[in-house]
Motif scaffolding. Structure first.
Motif, PDB file in Angstrom:
ATOM      1  N   ALA A  70      -0.046  -3.174  -2.542  1.00  0.00           N
ATOM      2  CA  ALA A  70      -0.763  -1.909  -2.721  1.00  0.00           C
ATOM      3  C   ALA A  70      -0.772  -1.484  -4.190  1.00  0.00           C
ATOM      4  O   ALA A  70      -1.800  -1.051  -4.722  1.00  0.00           O
ATOM      5  CB  ALA A  70      -0.127  -0.819  -1.856  1.00  0.00           C
ATOM      6  N   LEU A  71       0.359  -1.613  -4.868  1.00  0.00           N
ATOM      7  CA  LEU A  71       0.410  -1.224  -6.286  1.00  0.00           C
ATOM      8  C   LEU A  71      -0.515  -2.103  -7.129  1.00  0.00           C
ATOM      9  O   LEU A  71      -1.026  -1.668  -8.156  1.00  0.00           O
ATOM     10  CB  LEU A  71       1.842  -1.295  -6.825  1.00  0.00           C
ATOM     11  N   ALA A 113       3.537  -7.411 -14.653  1.00  0.00           N
ATOM     12  CA  ALA A 113       4.151  -6.198 -14.091  1.00  0.00           C
ATOM     13  C   ALA A 113       5.481  -6.648 -13.504  1.00  0.00           C
ATOM     14  O   ALA A 113       5.732  -7.851 -13.380  1.00  0.00           O
ATOM     15  CB  ALA A 113       3.264  -5.591 -13.004  1.00  0.00           C
ATOM     16  N   ILE A 114       6.340  -5.686 -13.188  1.00  0.00           N
ATOM     17  CA  ILE A 114       7.677  -6.007 -12.675  1.00  0.00           C
ATOM     18  C   ILE A 114       7.880  -5.243 -11.366  1.00  0.00           C
ATOM     19  O   ILE A 114       7.821  -4.009 -11.354  1.00  0.00           O
ATOM     20  CB  ILE A 114       8.764  -5.532 -13.676  1.00  0.00           C
ATOM     21  N   LEU A 162      14.436   3.701 -13.143  1.00  0.00           N
ATOM     22  CA  LEU A 162      14.077   2.291 -12.912  1.00  0.00           C
ATOM     23  C   LEU A 162      14.474   1.418 -14.105  1.00  0.00           C
ATOM     24  O   LEU A 162      14.741   0.231 -13.947  1.00  0.00           O
ATOM     25  CB  LEU A 162      12.579   2.148 -12.615  1.00  0.00           C
ATOM     26  N   LEU A 163      14.518   2.003 -15.278  1.00  0.00           N
ATOM     27  CA  LEU A 163      14.948   1.237 -16.455  1.00  0.00           C
ATOM     28  C   LEU A 163      16.467   1.173 -16.572  1.00  0.00           C
ATOM     29  O   LEU A 163      16.990   0.563 -17.502  1.00  0.00           O
ATOM     30  CB  LEU A 163      14.345   1.845 -17.729  1.00  0.00           C
ATOM     31  N   ILE A 201       5.473  -1.960 -16.156  1.00  0.00           N
ATOM     32  CA  ILE A 201       4.312  -1.076 -16.006  1.00  0.00           C
ATOM     33  C   ILE A 201       4.698   0.067 -15.085  1.00  0.00           C
ATOM     34  O   ILE A 201       5.061  -0.167 -13.918  1.00  0.00           O
ATOM     35  CB  ILE A 201       3.136  -1.841 -15.349  1.00  0.00           C
ATOM     36  N   ASP A 236       1.328   5.883  -9.429  1.00  0.00           N
ATOM     37  CA  ASP A 236       1.471   5.522  -8.016  1.00  0.00           C
ATOM     38  C   ASP A 236       2.858   4.963  -7.690  1.00  0.00           C
ATOM     39  O   ASP A 236       3.237   4.915  -6.516  1.00  0.00           O
ATOM     40  CB  ASP A 236       0.361   4.561  -7.556  1.00  0.00           C
ATOM     41  N   VAL A 252      14.452  -3.301 -11.316  1.00  0.00           N
ATOM     42  CA  VAL A 252      13.532  -3.378 -12.453  1.00  0.00           C
ATOM     43  C   VAL A 252      14.290  -3.634 -13.758  1.00  0.00           C
ATOM     44  O   VAL A 252      13.909  -4.504 -14.549  1.00  0.00           O
ATOM     45  CB  VAL A 252      12.684  -2.088 -12.552  1.00  0.00           C
ATOM     46  N   ALA A 253      15.385  -2.907 -13.982  1.00  0.00           N
ATOM     47  CA  ALA A 253      16.114  -3.056 -15.248  1.00  0.00           C
ATOM     48  C   ALA A 253      16.636  -4.490 -15.401  1.00  0.00           C
ATOM     49  O   ALA A 253      16.556  -5.081 -16.481  1.00  0.00           O
ATOM     50  CB  ALA A 253      17.270  -2.054 -15.318  1.00  0.00           C
ATOM     51  N   ASP A 284      14.093  -1.785  -6.225  1.00  0.00           N
ATOM     52  CA  ASP A 284      14.277  -0.340  -6.376  1.00  0.00           C
ATOM     53  C   ASP A 284      12.959   0.426  -6.457  1.00  0.00           C
ATOM     54  O   ASP A 284      12.944   1.636  -6.259  1.00  0.00           O
ATOM     55  CB  ASP A 284      15.199  -0.004  -7.564  1.00  0.00           C
ATOM     56  N   VAL A 285      11.861  -0.269  -6.735  1.00  0.00           N
ATOM     57  CA  VAL A 285      10.554   0.412  -6.691  1.00  0.00           C
ATOM     58  C   VAL A 285      10.261   0.855  -5.260  1.00  0.00           C
ATOM     59  O   VAL A 285       9.670   1.911  -5.028  1.00  0.00           O
ATOM     60  CB  VAL A 285       9.434  -0.530  -7.212  1.00  0.00           C
TER      61      VAL A 285
END
Lengths: 236, 236
Positions: free
Chosen positions: B167-168, B145-146, A168-169, A146, A150, B129-130, B150-151
């Motif tokens: 928060a997200l 969600a992931i 991110l991917l 997702i 934000d 994420v990847a 790295d987010v």
């Protein structure tokens, strides 16, 4: 032959029917609340206020705020302008949350299920993660990840969104395709090096209302009439 | 009664069996490549190098780098130290990618499916994420969600990870529970105000090997032996 690894989707308009969904929810909700107004006009006005509200964040005129906050402010201004006096805080909250539970277009869920067998699929929306998670659970959208605005603290069409999701991917821009019903969104993604797919959603703004002209052939990598057709085009 | 809206999961060790998965993949892969070494020792050494490699990012000694980069560096040092000479670039890449396709513990997939009917579920991992998207697709983990490191550009146990994911998700810390097999991870989440669930994974480091002592009763909000038991505890 187009070879990509991941597909990013605009959501409002492309995957879900914000206008039809909001109008039908609000008409029912208004009756139960005793609020009588021209709901289609309110919804259209609310949607019109959406780009300028994000624009104020994009230009730095105001600090970062998620879509719920912007939508709530727009709604309250609009209600005042339209002479709707019955909107207390709780009512405004309920209306804002209706954007979290919009109905998918008839082809969306089946198309996404097919696409996810061969591609990584994720929304890249100006909605926030919490909104998109609720939308996915309510509508049954089988996302692999997702990406809300934000995550990047930027709204589309800022490049940080397209390039941020791509990074991110773990992909290069040419390995990612943006799927959207809005040419302006696709143009911005193409500038970042992403592949593009235009999805025609002629009912997005209501039958017979055209807000952005149908793009000319060749402007985008693909043009389809729904996510099922996209799945077929991409060999799923 | 514990009331939370979302569950975040440590992944390596808590949801997937990194040690058993890597050893069995590497033994087979080594045969096909003609590389003969003590694979369990290599895997244990690789895992030992993991916290200090992240620590160098956490302290600012080095710039942000995703787990693949850290794992690759650790692997090459270790291979040199162990006298394994056959690891060219392609082989190292293949080995690093084995961390993306680890097998879930027997209770993980069924437990997550039950939990997701009532809660938002997402990994909060030091993977990126990847990596987590590939892991989810390979193992069939039905995340909503992931959240990869790295987010946030921070590794656990930095507070930015726990509070960033909270928060997200649009939640307050007390509305979120971290589920993990590592007491140190849970302690850091608790300091941020999250609820905590310890999952016992006695085979994580190999039968009979204890790296962190089993926590005493009462230290965490819940203690379970698997994700199916967690689903039952939380009324799913």
């Amino acid at each position: 032959m187009i070879v990509v690894r991941a597909l990013l989707f605009d959501t409002f308009g492309t995957v879900v029917d914000w206008r039809g969904g909001l109008i039908s929810r609000l008409e029912e909700w208004g009756k139960s609340r005793g609020i009588d107004t021209d709901w289609p006009m309110l919804v259209d006005g609310w949607r019109m206020a959406y780009p300028p509200s994000m624009q104020r964040v994009r230009t730095g005129e105001r600090e970062w705020a998620v879509l719920d906050v912007l939508q709530r402010e727009s709604l309250l201004s609009l209600a005042t302008a339209l002479g709707i006096k019955e909107l207390d805080d709780a009512a405004a909250d309920e209306m804002v949350r209706m954007w979290h539970e919009l109905p998918p277009w008839p082809d969306s869920v089946a198309g996404l299920h097919r696409l996810r067998t061969r591609y990584v699929i994720a929304p890249l929306s100006n909605g926030h993660v919490a909104l998109l998670v609720r939308m996915a659970k309510a509508a049954g959208l089988p996302w692999d990840a997702i990406f809300g605005a934000d995550v990047f603290r930027h709204y589309k069409p800022d490049a940080e969104t397209y390039l941020g999701a791509t990074a991110l991917l773990g992909c290069q821009p040419h390995e990612v395709m943006l799927v959207a019903s809005h040419p302006s969104d696709l143009d911005a993604a193409a500038k970042c090096g992403l592949r593009t797919c235009f999805v025609s959603r002629p009912l997005e703004y209501g039958a017979g209302r055209v807000v952005e002209a149908i793009p000319e052939a060749g402007r985008f990598d693909l043009m389809v009439d729904g996510l099922d057709e996209l799945a077929t085009s991409l060999g799923c």
